[in-house]
Design an enzyme around this catalytic site. Structure first.
Site, short mmCIF file in Angstrom:
data_model
loop_
_atom_site.label_atom_id
_atom_site.label_comp_id
_atom_site.label_asym_id
_atom_site.label_seq_id
_atom_site.Cartn_x
_atom_site.Cartn_y
_atom_site.Cartn_z
N LYS A 55 38.83 100.78 93.81
CA LYS A 55 39.70 99.80 93.15
C LYS A 55 40.26 98.82 94.18
CE LYS A 55 41.21 102.62 89.25
NZ LYS A 55 42.20 103.58 88.78
N GLN A 99 47.55 106.35 89.02
CA GLN A 99 46.29 107.07 88.88
C GLN A 99 46.50 108.43 88.21
OE1 GLN A 99 43.14 105.92 89.66
NE2 GLN A 99 42.39 107.82 88.78
N ASP A 122 46.43 99.38 82.68
CA ASP A 122 45.62 100.43 82.04
C ASP A 122 45.66 100.30 80.52
OD1 ASP A 122 44.07 102.15 83.57
OD2 ASP A 122 45.73 103.47 84.12
#
Length: 297
Positions: A55, A99, A122
């Site tokens: 990422k 995460q 997200d």
């Protein structure tokens, strides 16, 4: 041999990342804004570490600022919530991603709910879920379903209206948002799952099959109608007869490729789109936070 088109997710994701990079460059040159993505990693999970590293690399390659925060396995929930609040208030940070999975002693829902919904790249915050569910503008959509819908739009030349779609799986991360995205494209959508009475019949009626059920090779090609378009979200590791393991999807690829007109492989299909769409969401968030229109993908 089948004539099915194999949808190359790797190439498609590379194309999306190029579009994002062009959007970032325009935002910098015209408005002096550099989008920033903050990723918080708690603990030492090896798969998460690799994912976070990828990422960070792709964020920088797209011309964005990448902020990484690594916190120890024994970090308290309060300390993590304090970090989220700090990032909520940081104007350089347009997107925040914590995460998952988090260590057992931390309540994931409490942490995800603490993220400013306008920075929730997200797309898991209940406000973003509500925005998607009601078709309200300004919401951020979970990355994997967003990747699936971009692939489908591309395949159908931008028009999915009137298509019959079945989504196999009803998770909050893929199944439910996928249902809403397909509905917004004017598809007729069925959500099937482990309690569906006649799953082969539901799959057999669909022009579009999205499999996101988390069971290796569960969806069979013989269930499908001729010419269906198949998006396989599953990533499952199974044992090989000769030893070792291999990755397979939720669709039995060998039989599905004989019936489908187009299909995503595993690996190399939907997977690469997830990080690409994270970058899309970060750019979208940066534009929206500054009252600007986000570029179309």
């Amino acid at each position: 041999m089948s004539d099915a088109k194999i949808i190359d997710g790797k190439a498609f994701a590379a194309n999306i990342r190029e579009k994002v990079a062009a959007g970032v460059e325009k935002l910098k040159s015209e408005n002096g804004i550099t989008p920033g993505l903050a990723v918080v990693l708690v603990g030492e999970d090896p798969a998460s570490q690799v994912y976070v590293r990828n990422k960070g690399k792709q964020t920088v390659e797209a011309g964005m600022e990448s902020f990484e925060f690594k916190m120890s396995e024994d970090t308290t929930q309060d300390a993590l919530l304090a970090k989220v609040e700090e990032l909520n208030n940081d104007p350089k940070v347009n997107g925040i991603l914590v995460q998952l999975p988090l260590p057992k002693h931390i309540d994931e829902e409490a942490v995800l709910s603490a993220i400013n919904p306008d920075k929730d790249v997200d797309g898991f915050h209940v406000i973003n879920v509500g925005r998607l569910n009601t078709g309200m503008a300004g919401g951020l959509v979970p990355c994997t379903p967003l990747g699936c819908i971009l692939m489908l739009r591309d395949h159908f030349g931008g028009d999915l209206s009137g298509k019959k779609a079945v989504v196999v799986g009803r998770s909050n991360i893929v199944g439910k948002p996928m249902f809403n995205l397909l509905l917004q494209e004017s598809c007729t959508v069925t959500v099937a799952h482990s309690r569906t009475a006649d799953l082969p019949a539901e799959v057999g009626a669909a022009d579009i099959v999205v499999a996101a059920v988390g069971r290796p090779e569960m969806v069979k090609g013989e269930w499908m109608k001729e010419g269906a378009v198949v998006i396989d979200v599953g990533i499952n590791r199974i044992e090989k007869p000769e030893g070792g393991t291999r990755l397979v999807g939720d669709v039995d690829f060998a039989s599905a490729v004989e019936k489908a007109s187009a299909i995503t492989p595993v690996p190399g299909g939907v997977g690469p789109m997830t990080i690409a769409c994270l970058l899309v969401n970060t750019l979208t968030a940066a534009c929206q936070q500054n009252g600007l229109e986000a570029p179309k993908m």
